[in-house]
Scaffold this motif. Structure first.
Motif, PDB file in Angstrom:
ATOM      1  N   LEU A 135      68.993   2.815  61.078  1.00 55.31           N
ATOM      2  CA  LEU A 135      67.936   2.052  61.735  1.00 55.31           C
ATOM      3  C   LEU A 135      66.795   1.761  60.769  1.00 55.31           C
ATOM      4  CD1 LEU A 135      67.673   3.768  65.247  1.00 55.31           C
ATOM      5  CD2 LEU A 135      68.388   1.417  64.797  1.00 55.31           C
ATOM      6  N   LEU A 136      66.498   2.719  59.910  1.00 60.17           N
ATOM      7  CA  LEU A 136      65.387   2.557  58.966  1.00 60.17           C
ATOM      8  C   LEU A 136      65.697   1.545  57.867  1.00 60.17           C
ATOM      9  CD1 LEU A 136      64.011   6.193  58.620  1.00 60.17           C
ATOM     10  CD2 LEU A 136      63.416   4.398  60.258  1.00 60.17           C
ATOM     11  N   GLU A 137      66.946   1.109  57.766  1.00 63.57           N
ATOM     12  CA  GLU A 137      67.324   0.052  56.825  1.00 63.57           C
ATOM     13  C   GLU A 137      67.115  -1.340  57.417  1.00 63.57           C
ATOM     14  OE1 GLU A 137      68.158   0.432  53.651  1.00 63.57           O
ATOM     15  OE2 GLU A 137      67.931   2.605  53.852  1.00 63.57           O
ATOM     16  N   SER A 138      66.767  -1.404  58.714  1.00 65.89           N
ATOM     17  CA  SER A 138      66.567  -2.686  59.386  1.00 65.89           C
ATOM     18  C   SER A 138      65.129  -3.158  59.230  1.00 65.89           C
ATOM     19  CB  SER A 138      66.902  -2.547  60.875  1.00 65.89           C
ATOM     20  OG  SER A 138      66.531  -3.719  61.586  1.00 65.89           O
ATOM     21  N   SER A 139      64.928  -4.478  59.258  1.00 64.38           N
ATOM     22  CA  SER A 139      63.575  -5.037  59.204  1.00 64.38           C
ATOM     23  C   SER A 139      62.931  -5.061  60.591  1.00 64.38           C
ATOM     24  CB  SER A 139      63.624  -6.461  58.644  1.00 64.38           C
ATOM     25  OG  SER A 139      64.390  -7.307  59.492  1.00 64.38           O
ATOM     26  N   ASP A 140      63.724  -4.835  61.633  1.00 66.73           N
ATOM     27  CA  ASP A 140      63.208  -4.839  62.997  1.00 66.73           C
ATOM     28  C   ASP A 140      64.001  -3.834  63.839  1.00 66.73           C
ATOM     29  OD1 ASP A 140      61.839  -5.549  65.334  1.00 66.73           O
ATOM     30  OD2 ASP A 140      63.223  -7.201  65.776  1.00 66.73           O
ATOM     31  N   PRO A 141      63.861  -2.543  63.527  1.00 64.29           N
ATOM     32  CA  PRO A 141      64.680  -1.534  64.200  1.00 64.29           C
ATOM     33  C   PRO A 141      64.244  -1.282  65.641  1.00 64.29           C
ATOM     34  CG  PRO A 141      63.121  -0.479  62.720  1.00 64.29           C
ATOM     35  CD  PRO A 141      62.976  -1.950  62.503  1.00 64.29           C
ATOM     36  N   ARG A 142      65.242  -1.147  66.523  1.00 63.20           N
ATOM     37  CA  ARG A 142      64.991  -0.929  67.941  1.00 63.20           C
ATOM     38  C   ARG A 142      65.882   0.194  68.453  1.00 63.20           C
ATOM     39  NH1 ARG A 142      62.333  -5.556  70.402  1.00 63.20           N
ATOM     40  NH2 ARG A 142      61.527  -6.751  68.639  1.00 63.20           N
ATOM     41  N   LEU A 143      65.294   1.066  69.263  1.00 62.46           N
ATOM     42  CA  LEU A 143      65.994   2.229  69.785  1.00 62.46           C
ATOM     43  C   LEU A 143      65.801   2.273  71.296  1.00 62.46           C
ATOM     44  CD1 LEU A 143      67.496   4.950  69.467  1.00 62.46           C
ATOM     45  CD2 LEU A 143      65.285   5.978  68.869  1.00 62.46           C
ATOM     46  N   TRP A 210      62.126   2.528  73.456  1.00 62.66           N
ATOM     47  CA  TRP A 210      61.919   2.428  74.907  1.00 62.66           C
ATOM     48  C   TRP A 210      62.962   3.260  75.633  1.00 62.66           C
ATOM     49  CZ3 TRP A 210      62.509  -1.731  71.695  1.00 62.66           C
ATOM     50  CH2 TRP A 210      61.492  -2.702  71.634  1.00 62.66           C
ATOM     51  N   ALA A 211      62.662   3.522  76.911  1.00 64.11           N
ATOM     52  CA  ALA A 211      63.694   3.886  77.883  1.00 64.11           C
ATOM     53  C   ALA A 211      63.701   2.771  78.925  1.00 64.11           C
ATOM     54  CB  ALA A 211      63.399   5.234  78.540  1.00 64.11           C
ATOM     55  N   LEU A 212      64.879   2.338  79.329  1.00 67.22           N
ATOM     56  CA  LEU A 212      65.027   1.247  80.278  1.00 67.22           C
ATOM     57  C   LEU A 212      65.574   1.791  81.591  1.00 67.22           C
ATOM     58  CD1 LEU A 212      65.098  -0.090  77.386  1.00 67.22           C
ATOM     59  CD2 LEU A 212      66.513  -1.873  78.410  1.00 67.22           C
ATOM     60  N   SER A 213      64.894   1.502  82.668  1.00 68.39           N
ATOM     61  CA  SER A 213      65.335   1.928  83.995  1.00 68.39           C
ATOM     62  C   SER A 213      65.776   0.677  84.762  1.00 68.39           C
ATOM     63  CB  SER A 213      64.193   2.637  84.725  1.00 68.39           C
ATOM     64  OG  SER A 213      64.623   3.145  85.960  1.00 68.39           O
ATOM     65  N   PRO A 214      67.079   0.409  84.833  1.00 69.50           N
ATOM     66  CA  PRO A 214      67.548  -0.873  85.379  1.00 69.50           C
ATOM     67  C   PRO A 214      67.570  -0.956  86.893  1.00 69.50           C
ATOM     68  CG  PRO A 214      69.409   0.432  84.672  1.00 69.50           C
ATOM     69  CD  PRO A 214      68.182   1.217  84.298  1.00 69.50           C
ATOM     70  N   GLY A 249      62.720  -9.068  72.053  1.00 70.52           N
ATOM     71  CA  GLY A 249      61.281  -9.003  71.853  1.00 70.52           C
ATOM     72  C   GLY A 249      60.391  -9.229  73.053  1.00 70.52           C
ATOM     73  N   LYS A 250      60.958  -9.358  74.256  1.00 67.74           N
ATOM     74  CA  LYS A 250      60.134  -9.702  75.411  1.00 67.74           C
ATOM     75  C   LYS A 250      59.364  -8.517  75.998  1.00 67.74           C
ATOM     76  CE  LYS A 250      62.838 -13.758  76.671  1.00 67.74           C
ATOM     77  NZ  LYS A 250      63.609 -14.459  77.727  1.00 67.74           N
ATOM     78  N   ARG A 251      59.674  -7.298  75.559  1.00 65.37           N
ATOM     79  CA  ARG A 251      58.940  -6.129  76.074  1.00 65.37           C
ATOM     80  C   ARG A 251      58.325  -5.319  74.929  1.00 65.37           C
ATOM     81  NH1 ARG A 251      60.241  -4.914  81.437  1.00 65.37           N
ATOM     82  NH2 ARG A 251      58.370  -3.618  81.322  1.00 65.37           N
ATOM     83  N   ASP A 252      57.995  -6.001  73.848  1.00 69.93           N
ATOM     84  CA  ASP A 252      57.439  -5.305  72.690  1.00 69.93           C
ATOM     85  C   ASP A 252      56.071  -4.678  72.974  1.00 69.93           C
ATOM     86  OD1 ASP A 252      59.694  -6.009  71.336  1.00 69.93           O
ATOM     87  OD2 ASP A 252      58.694  -7.128  69.738  1.00 69.93           O
ATOM     88  N   GLY A 253      55.392  -5.148  74.004  1.00 67.42           N
ATOM     89  CA  GLY A 253      54.108  -4.570  74.351  1.00 67.42           C
ATOM     90  C   GLY A 253      54.208  -3.271  75.125  1.00 67.42           C
ATOM     91  N   ASP A 254      55.440  -2.869  75.456  1.00 66.11           N
ATOM     92  CA  ASP A 254      55.643  -1.682  76.293  1.00 66.11           C
ATOM     93  C   ASP A 254      56.404  -0.567  75.584  1.00 66.11           C
ATOM     94  OD1 ASP A 254      54.415  -2.915  78.503  1.00 66.11           O
ATOM     95  OD2 ASP A 254      56.276  -3.930  79.042  1.00 66.11           O
ATOM     96  N   VAL A 255      56.325  -0.505  74.270  1.00 64.21           N
ATOM     97  CA  VAL A 255      57.068   0.517  73.538  1.00 64.21           C
ATOM     98  C   VAL A 255      56.581   1.903  73.941  1.00 64.21           C
ATOM     99  CG1 VAL A 255      57.664  -0.929  71.568  1.00 64.21           C
ATOM    100  CG2 VAL A 255      55.496   0.307  71.576  1.00 64.21           C
ATOM    101  N   GLY A 256      57.505   2.839  73.924  1.00 64.11           N
ATOM    102  CA  GLY A 256      57.185   4.217  74.252  1.00 64.11           C
ATOM    103  C   GLY A 256      57.129   4.502  75.743  1.00 64.11           C
ATOM    104  N   LYS A 257      57.493   3.510  76.559  1.00 66.69           N
ATOM    105  CA  LYS A 257      57.428   3.654  78.014  1.00 66.69           C
ATOM    106  C   LYS A 257      58.834   3.597  78.619  1.00 66.69           C
ATOM    107  CE  LYS A 257      52.884   3.145  77.803  1.00 66.69           C
ATOM    108  NZ  LYS A 257      51.938   4.235  78.000  1.00 66.69           N
ATOM    109  N   VAL A 258      58.904   4.011  79.905  1.00 67.65           N
ATOM    110  CA  VAL A 258      60.106   3.758  80.696  1.00 67.65           C
ATOM    111  C   VAL A 258      59.849   2.448  81.420  1.00 67.65           C
ATOM    112  CG1 VAL A 258      61.651   4.580  82.501  1.00 67.65           C
ATOM    113  CG2 VAL A 258      60.519   6.226  80.999  1.00 67.65           C
ATOM    114  N   ILE A 259      60.582   1.405  81.057  1.00 68.96           N
ATOM    115  CA  ILE A 259      60.283   0.073  81.569  1.00 68.96           C
ATOM    116  C   ILE A 259      61.272  -0.340  82.647  1.00 68.96           C
ATOM    117  CG2 ILE A 259      59.118  -0.647  79.459  1.00 68.96           C
ATOM    118  CD1 ILE A 259      61.653  -2.111  78.624  1.00 68.96           C
ATOM    119  N   LEU A 260      60.791  -1.207  83.554  1.00 71.35           N
ATOM    120  CA  LEU A 260      61.575  -1.713  84.671  1.00 71.35           C
ATOM    121  C   LEU A 260      61.898  -3.194  84.461  1.00 71.35           C
ATOM    122  CD1 LEU A 260      59.443  -0.076  87.500  1.00 71.35           C
ATOM    123  CD2 LEU A 260      61.647   0.743  86.646  1.00 71.35           C
TER     124      LEU A 260
END
Length: 268
Positions: A135-143, A210-214, A249-260
Motif C-alpha cells: 500500500l505504501l508503494e501507491s500514490s493514493d493508498p486506500r484501506l 475507513w470502515a464501511l457499514s453497508p 474519492g467521494k468519501r475522502d472527507g470521512d477518513v477514520g470513520k465508520v461510514i454509511l
C-alpha cells in the motif's frame, strides 16, 4: 500508474462479488484481485464478471487468499508483490457469522466466539499488516474494512430492533447465547477499534482508512440470504457502488470513520 490495483478478500460471492461487479461497471480502469479461499471459485467469479461486463475497462484476476491462514496471506502477498510491486487499495471484506453454528450444535460456544474473532478481527488485522508495504508503494493508498450496523455500541440502545430487545426475566434465557449474534457483533466492534488504530498508524503515510457499514443486506451471513430477505434486508447489490464511491474519492472527507451509504457517519 495505469490501472489501480484493488484486492478484495471474500470476493467470489456475496458482498465481495458485488464489489467486483461495481468496479467492472466503472468508467475507471482497475486491476481487480478477486480474493477467495477457493481459487476455483475465485476463477469462476472472474468468468462470471467478464461474461456480464464484456466491455469493461477493468481486469479481474483470481487470487487465492484465506484470512484464517497466515501461509495463505503470505503467499498472496508474494504473488501481488512479484506481479505488481504495489497495491492501491485493500478491501477487507471477508467475514463470517458463527453464532448460528453454535445454535445448530456444529460448534461449541468457545469455538463460535474464537472463530468470530479469528476471521473478522485477527485475520483481517494480519491481512492488513502483511499488505501495508505494498500500500505504501501507491500514490493514493486506500484501506477499507467492512463494518456492521450491529457493531455500534450507541445503536444497541435502539430497542426497536429485535436484536437489541431485552429477553424476559428468568434463567435460562431461551437462545441467549446466539439470538443477538453477540460473537459476531463484538468481533466487528473490535474491528472498528482496529480500523481506528490503523488510521492512526498510517496517517503520516497518507493512507486513507475507513470502515464501511453497508446496512442490513440479504447476504449469506447468519441464517442465510432468504432468511435475511424475509427480515427486511436489502439486495447485496447496493454494497458494490458504495465501495466504488469510496475508492473513487467521494468519501475522502470521512477518513477514520465508520461510514454509511447515505453519506452519514455511523455512531460509535
Amino acid at each position: 500508474m495505469g490501472k489501480k490495483i484493488v484486492l478484495i478478500t471474500g470476493a467470489n460471492t456475496g458482498l465481495g462479488y458485488q464489489m467486483v461487479r461495481a468496479l467492472c461497471d466503472s468508467a475507471q480502469a482497475y486491476e481487480i484481485l478477486v480474493g477467495g479461499r477457493s481459487i476455483q471459485k475465485a476463477e469462476q467469479a472472474v468468468k462470471d464478471a467478464l461474461a456480464e461486463f464484456p466491455s469493461t475497462k477493468s481486469t479481474p484476476v483470481a487470487i487465492q487468499v484465506d484470512v484464517e491462514s497466515d501461509d495463505s496471506i503470505q503467499a498472496a502477498f508474494e504473488t501481488v508483490q512479484s506481479k505488481y510491486g504495489r497495491l492501491d487499495a485493500l478491501v477487507n471484506n471477508a467475514g463470517a457469522v458463527f453464532d448460528q453454528k453454535y445454535a445448530e450444535g456444529a460448534l461449541s460456544l468457545r469455538q463460535a466466539w474464537a472463530k468470530s474473532w479469528d476471521v473478522n478481527t485477527a485475520g483481517t488485522h494480519i491481512m492488513t499488516l502483511t499488505f501495508v508495504p505494498l500500500l505504501l508503494e501507491s500514490s493514493d493508498p486506500r484501506l477499507l474494512f467492512m463494518a456492521s450496523g450491529t457493531s455500534s455500541l450507541e445503536l444497541t440502545e435502539n430497542k426497536v430492533l429485535p436484536i437489541n430487545q431485552n429477553p424476559p426475566k428468568g434463567w435460562p434465557k431461551d437462545g441467549f447465547a446466539h439470538s443477538n449474534m453477540a460473537a459476531y457483533r463484538s468481533s466487528k466492534a473490535g474491528m472498528n477499534m482496529m480500523m481506528r488504530d490503523w488510521a492512526r498508524v498510517l496517517h503520516n503515510d497518507g493512507v486513507k482508512v475507513w470502515a464501511l457499514s453497508p446496512g442490513y443486506l440479504a447476504s449469506g451471513l447468519g441464517k442465510g440470504s432468504e432468511h435475511n430477505k424475509r427480515m427486511g434486508a436489502q439486495d447485496p447489490v447496493v454494497a458494490g457502488p458504495f465501495v466504488r464511491e469510496v475508492l473513487e474519492g467521494k468519501r475522502d472527507g470521512d477518513v477514520g470513520k465508520v461510514i454509511l451509504r447515505d453519506g452519514k457517519i455511523q455512531p460509535w
